[in-house]
Design an enzyme around this catalytic site. Sequence first.
Site, PDB file in Angstrom:
ATOM      1  CG  ASP A 149      -1.677 -13.757  -9.556  1.00 47.39           C
ATOM      2  OD1 ASP A 149      -1.809 -12.547  -9.910  1.00 47.39           O
ATOM      3  OD2 ASP A 149      -2.199 -14.016  -8.467  1.00 47.39           O
TER       4      ASP A 149
ATOM      5  CG  ASN B 109      -6.605 -19.534   0.800  1.00 45.42           C
ATOM      6  OD1 ASN B 109      -6.053 -18.562   0.251  1.00 45.42           O
ATOM      7  ND2 ASN B 109      -7.113 -20.370  -0.261  1.00 45.42           N
TER       8      ASN B 109
ATOM      9  CG  HIS C  26      -4.104 -17.240  -2.207  1.00 46.12           C
ATOM     10  ND1 HIS C  26      -5.608 -17.419  -2.105  1.00 46.12           N
ATOM     11  CD2 HIS C  26      -4.190 -15.987  -2.648  1.00 46.12           C
ATOM     12  CE1 HIS C  26      -6.165 -16.458  -2.764  1.00 46.12           C
ATOM     13  NE2 HIS C  26      -5.249 -15.938  -3.258  1.00 46.12           N
TER      14      HIS C  26
ATOM     15  CD  GLU D 195      -5.784 -21.178  -4.194  1.00 48.88           C
ATOM     16  OE1 GLU D 195      -5.599 -20.658  -2.868  1.00 48.88           O
ATOM     17  OE2 GLU D 195      -6.996 -20.682  -4.871  1.00 48.88           O
TER      18      GLU D 195
HETATM   19  C1  GLP Z   1      -6.236 -13.015  -5.370  1.00 39.25           C
HETATM   20  C2  GLP Z   1      -4.698 -12.811  -6.047  1.00 39.25           C
HETATM   21  C3  GLP Z   1      -3.796 -12.632  -4.972  1.00 39.25           C
HETATM   22  C4  GLP Z   1      -4.528 -11.571  -4.166  1.00 39.25           C
HETATM   23  C5  GLP Z   1      -5.484 -12.217  -3.143  1.00 39.25           C
HETATM   24  C6  GLP Z   1      -6.067 -11.231  -2.146  1.00 39.25           C
HETATM   25  O1  GLP Z   1      -6.841 -14.283  -5.628  1.00 39.25           O
HETATM   26  N1  GLP Z   1      -4.286 -13.665  -6.966  1.00 39.25           N
HETATM   27  O2  GLP Z   1      -2.548 -11.966  -5.437  1.00 39.25           O
HETATM   28  O3  GLP Z   1      -3.463 -11.085  -3.107  1.00 39.25           O
HETATM   29  O4  GLP Z   1      -6.536 -12.819  -3.794  1.00 39.25           O
HETATM   30  O5  GLP Z   1      -7.049 -10.502  -2.895  1.00 39.25           O
HETATM   31  P1  GLP Z   1      -7.633  -9.052  -2.231  1.00 39.25           P
HETATM   32  O6  GLP Z   1      -6.720  -8.190  -2.059  1.00 39.25           O
HETATM   33  O7  GLP Z   1      -8.818  -8.726  -3.139  1.00 39.25           O
HETATM   34  O8  GLP Z   1      -8.272  -9.787  -0.920  1.00 39.25           O
END
Ligand code: GLP
Length: 247
Positions: free
Chosen positions: A67, A136, A138, A143
């Site tokens: 992404d 959440n 995702h 989402e």
């Molecule tokens: C972000 C990314 C995800 C990631 C998630 C968790 O929004 N788009 O790919 O897995 O949030 O992030 P973190 O590892 O910083 O908790």
Amino acid sequence: MVIYNAKDYNDMSRKAANIISAQVIIKPDSVLGLATGSTPEGTYKQLVEWYKKGDLDFAKVKAVNLDEYKGLSKDNDQSYAYFMRKHLFDHVNIDINNTFIPNGLEEDSKKECARYNQVIKSLGGIDLQLLGIGGNGHIGFNEPGEAFEKETHCVKLTDDTIKANSRFFASLDLVPKFAYSMGIKNIMQAKSILLVASGKSKADALYKAIYGEIVPSVPASILQLHNNVTIVADDDALSIIKEKGLL
Ligand code: GLP
């Protein structure tokens, strides 16, 4: 689904890096699906260390990211393109022309999503897809919603995600409201999936993802339908699962 219980963040990072290393050693021209966020940072650090020691060779590897924020250029230090260079690509011998990420500056969402789907197809499939998980549930930027999105799409980020990701930005207002993300079908078509999770803030999402109903309101729950998923999570992320005696 195989679940590896890591002691802590460092242990999770090493275990995950071991799995990615094995993939690259077994298949030097692997297509790796890569993820951003703070969780995989330690995994990338470990891979860089092993590369520097001469244990790994990324010369033939191709990398395709999940992404990117819509509206950020690849040189913006909050973009995922910048993140990938900073944490991995600038430190290993991957050919930058073999790295792919949605173009955050393309305003025409339809055009960019179609282009990125074509990129994924042209790579001939992802061998190993690395995933983090949002609080959440995702994955990528898929989402929670009414339905699973199939392919690359433009996402309106939820308030939860904007708030969670604001820790990387100077203020909440600067967090982009939209992102381009691979869809659930793109992710599910990967030959194998490695999900990393660390910390108590992920415990509920991880429990629901692995043991809950398979519902679009918990996007990661779809992984229960994939036949080659490895989860590497630390004690905190597994705390609810362990409290319930499921592991
Ligand atoms: C972000 C990314 C995800 C990631 C998630 C968790 O929004 N788009 O790919 O897995 O949030 O992030 P973190 O590892 O910083 O908790």
